[in-house]
Enzyme design. Structure first.
Site, PDB file in Angstrom:
ATOM      1  N   ASP A   1      31.237 -20.123  66.490  1.00 10.09           N
ATOM      2  CA  ASP A   1      30.403 -19.017  66.839  1.00 10.09           C
ATOM      3  C   ASP A   1      30.939 -17.906  65.638  1.00 10.09           C
ATOM      4  O   ASP A   1      30.338 -17.646  64.447  1.00 10.09           O
ATOM      5  CB  ASP A   1      30.422 -18.958  68.043  1.00 10.09           C
TER       6      ASP A   1
ATOM      7  N   ARG B   1      42.772 -10.317  69.996  1.00 10.22           N
ATOM      8  CA  ARG B   1      42.447  -9.186  70.755  1.00 10.22           C
ATOM      9  C   ARG B   1      43.880  -8.212  71.292  1.00 10.22           C
ATOM     10  O   ARG B   1      43.247  -7.195  70.943  1.00 10.22           O
ATOM     11  CB  ARG B   1      42.989 -10.051  72.757  1.00 10.22           C
TER      12      ARG B   1
ATOM     13  N   THR C   1      35.253  -9.942  66.794  1.00  9.27           N
ATOM     14  CA  THR C   1      34.542 -10.759  67.641  1.00  9.27           C
ATOM     15  C   THR C   1      35.405 -10.014  69.285  1.00  9.27           C
ATOM     16  O   THR C   1      34.165 -10.765  70.381  1.00  9.27           O
ATOM     17  CB  THR C   1      34.825 -11.761  67.538  1.00  9.27           C
TER      18      THR C   1
ATOM     19  N   GLU D   1      42.790 -15.833  69.890  1.00 16.60           N
ATOM     20  CA  GLU D   1      43.496 -14.400  70.320  1.00 16.60           C
ATOM     21  C   GLU D   1      43.754 -13.949  70.292  1.00 16.60           C
ATOM     22  O   GLU D   1      43.569 -12.706  70.521  1.00 16.60           O
ATOM     23  CB  GLU D   1      43.511 -15.432  72.102  1.00 16.60           C
TER      24      GLU D   1
ATOM     25  N   GLU E   1      28.237 -12.057  75.660  1.00 14.60           N
ATOM     26  CA  GLU E   1      27.457 -11.945  74.292  1.00 14.60           C
ATOM     27  C   GLU E   1      26.174 -11.523  74.428  1.00 14.60           C
ATOM     28  O   GLU E   1      24.848 -10.997  73.829  1.00 14.60           O
ATOM     29  CB  GLU E   1      27.638 -13.911  74.427  1.00 14.60           C
TER      30      GLU E   1
HETATM   31  C1  DMJ Z   1      35.743 -13.449  73.341  1.00 14.52           C
HETATM   32  O1  DMJ Z   1      37.006 -13.272  73.901  1.00 14.52           O
HETATM   33  C2  DMJ Z   1      35.288 -13.060  71.794  1.00 14.52           C
HETATM   34  O2  DMJ Z   1      33.997 -12.784  71.918  1.00 14.52           O
HETATM   35  C3  DMJ Z   1      35.235 -14.195  71.625  1.00 14.52           C
HETATM   36  O3  DMJ Z   1      34.451 -14.587  70.517  1.00 14.52           O
HETATM   37  C4  DMJ Z   1      34.366 -15.337  72.333  1.00 14.52           C
HETATM   38  N1  DMJ Z   1      35.061 -15.571  73.551  1.00 14.52           N
HETATM   39  C5  DMJ Z   1      35.484 -14.159  74.496  1.00 14.52           C
HETATM   40  C6  DMJ Z   1      33.950 -13.662  75.043  1.00 14.52           C
HETATM   41  O4  DMJ Z   1      33.079 -14.360  75.693  1.00 14.52           O
END
Ligand code: DMJ
Length: 565
Positions: free
Chosen positions: A320, A191, A540, A187, A454
């Site tokens: 994912d 982020r 992501t 995270e 998503e």
């Molecule tokens: C986000 O923090 C990112 O996309 C992560 O890869 C998966 N989940 C959340 C959003 O749903």
């Protein structure tokens, strides 16, 4: 000695002849230069000669660029290496008035979400819009301001100048990286590191680069394991790391240690230190070498033995973004990272052979795999895969390209169905294809929606790839549903049950709503030249990172790291 009729200049031409010759020459040069404008963008000659034009257009294009005053050689060289101006000709403004109106609506939503965060939760990680206070949580190891870091690039591309400047000032004065708590490596990376890197690449503000590198350094001790596979949790102060208590037998999670590559390669680019790339290449090497059941990558791996711990495979949660980072590593490397390419298409083949299913009603979906047994469930998280398979379609084997694009469209269609089959027109956390269910949640615990991006992310990519207007319509349906069910007096909130119109709010405005959901919607209603995919990949968390173009001008290396050597 001079001969009759020949001038003394040595060229053997009279003044009038010289004049005509010069006139002809300048005409020829003008003609050749003008012709460059008619060449397709991909022609190398055009890129070489028109580079400074793209740059200056880009610099004019952003009115926030008084902040982009970093005149370091490095940043300027980086900008020269982009094929196109990051914000397009007119900040991506669409010519069609209806689309423009929709884009303005999304911008208003961002401003509303931001203003409320600023008012009630400034400096905290997220806004609690019902109780009107801030939430800190324990995901970021004591780091604060997740919503600020996640918003920097969204505010910037939307031209929300004042808000961007407030965010930048907070980073300058209040972002304290000397925290001493337990953080999720994943995270913090996607982020904070991702958000700071994007902010740097878009604005040229050294501040963001320095913070990103400083934070990146604090993450390195997590890799001190017998295999070099990092553990999931790290104390940012002491550097001690450990695995999540809930993870099978002290294992590390595929989607966590497999979602570091893009950011870490850029940390090496900017710091000049090879260590970041070494760490992620080591993960890559191990995953490449290890035996994979049916070619699939299970979700849990021991950082001590380097073996899989359980045979659970999922393209949704836990797996994912590992797949996402394979294809994006290839694209970000200017299509030179052949190992990433091979691993991605290999994984995709295994996914097709083992997980892709068709429901009785004709919906294509991705099931989960538990040691050979299929669980006919698809998570909201797995809906990013429509976009992923779409952006990778073009680089697949020639006879597979159309097939991949069709598969991407089918998955995106299924995810849209998971939205349309609810009362609120927002999708559940997970939907099933068994016991008579088709893209609907059967368990109470799967019915929530927490402002996730998503499905909209896939609409955005599919729009860019096909320009089929249905993707913009589907995006607009989501905007209307968000406005109706998630907008509350002081921000946006997730909801507990998408199948009932009497909604119950969860009192949380997730930071990814600002970095991803609203950014992808804004891009969906913008022209393609806003953050063009030839130059940018999105991490992501939807933070744009530049493609590392290998060469731009003759003898100019666009890979920044070479500048430090
Ligand atoms: C986000 O923090 C990112 O996309 C992560 O890869 C998966 N989940 C959340 C959003 O749903």
């Amino acid at each position: 000695m001079s001969l009759p009729g020949v001038s003394a200049s040595g060229m053997g031409l009279r003044l009038s002849q010289k004049f005509v010759f010069l006139l002809f020459l300048s005409g020829l040069v003008t003609l050749c230069f003008g012709a460059l404008f008619f060449l397709p963008d991909s022609v190398r000659l055009k890129r070489i000669f028109l580079v400074s034009r793209a740059e200056s257009a880009s610099d004019k294009g952003t009115s926030l660029d008084h902040g982009a005053n970093s005149d370091t050689v490095t940043y300027k060289k980086f900008r020269r290496c982009l094929l196109k101006p990051p914000l397009g000709r007119d900040n991506g403004k669409p010519s069609d008035p209806k689309t423009d109106e929709r884009r303005e609506k999304v911008k208003e939503m961002m401003k509303f979400a931001w203003d409320n965060y600023k008012h009630y939760a400034w400096g905290k990680n997220e806004l609690r819009p019902l109780t009107r206070n801030g939430h800190i949580g324990n995901m970021f190891g004591g780091l604060r301001g997740a919503s600020i870091i996640d918003s920097l690039d969204t505010l910037y591309i939307m031209g929300l100048k004042e808000e961007y400047n407030d965010a930048k000032e907070w980073v300058q004065t209040s972002l304290d990286l000397n925290s001493n708590g337990e953080a999720s490596l994943f995270e913090v990376n996607i982020r904070y590191v991702g958000g700071l890197l994007s902010a740097y690449y878009l604005t040229g503000e050294e501040l963001f680069k320095n913070k990103a590198v400083e934070l990146g350094e604090k993450l390195l001790p997590a890799f001190n394991t017998p295999t070099g596979i990092p553990r999931g949790v790290i104390n940012l102060g002491s550097g001690t790391s450990w695995s999540w208590g809930w993870a099978s037998a002290g294992s590390s999670i595929l989607a966590e240690f497999g979602t570091l590559h893009l950011e870490f390669v850029h940390l090496t680019q900017l710091s000049g230190s090879p260590i970041y790339t070494e760490k992620v290449m080591n993960i890559r090497k191990l995953l490449n070498k290890i035996e994979k059941p049916h070619g699939l990558y299970p979700n849990f791996l021991s950082p001590v033995s380097g073996n899989w711990v359980q045979h659970h495979v999922s393209i949704g949660g836990l797996g994912d973004s590992f797949y996402e980072y394979l294809i994006k590593s290839y694209l970000m490397s200017d299509k030179t990272d052949d190992d990433a390419k091979k691993m991605y298409y290999g994984a995709l083949e295994a996914i097709e052979a083992n997980l892709v299913q068709k429901s009785p009603g004709g919906l294509t979906y991705l099931a989960e795999w538990r040691g050979g047994i299929l669980d006919h469930k698809m998570g909201h998280l797995a809906c990013f895969s429509g976009g992923m398979i779409g952006i990778g379609a073009d680089d697949g084997a020639p006879d597979k390209r159309q097939h991949y694009l069709d598969l991407a469209a089918e998955i995106t269609h299924t995810c849209h169905e998971s939205y349309t089959r609810t009362a609120t027109k927002l999708g559940p956390e997970a939907f099933r294809f068994d016991g008579g269910a088709e893209a609907t949640a059967t368990r109470l615990s799967d019915r929530y929606y927490i402002l996730r991006p998503e499905v909209i992310e896939s609409y955005m990519y599919m729009w860019r790839l096909t320009h089929d207007p249905k993707y913009r319509e589907w995006g607009w349906e989501a905007v209307e549903a968000l406005e109706e069910h998630c907008r509350v007096e002081s921000g946006f909130s997730g909801i507990r049950d998408v199948y009932t119109m009497t909604v119950s709010h969860d009192n949380m405005q997730q930071s990814f709503f600002l970095s991803e959901t609203l950014k992808y919607l804004y891009l969906l209603f913008s022209d393609d030249d806003l953050l063009p995919l030839e130059d940018w990949v999105f991490n992501t968390e939807a933070h744009p990172l530049p493609v590392i173009h290998k060469h731009r001008k003759p003898l100019e290396f666009c890979s920044l790291i070479l500048l430090f050597c």
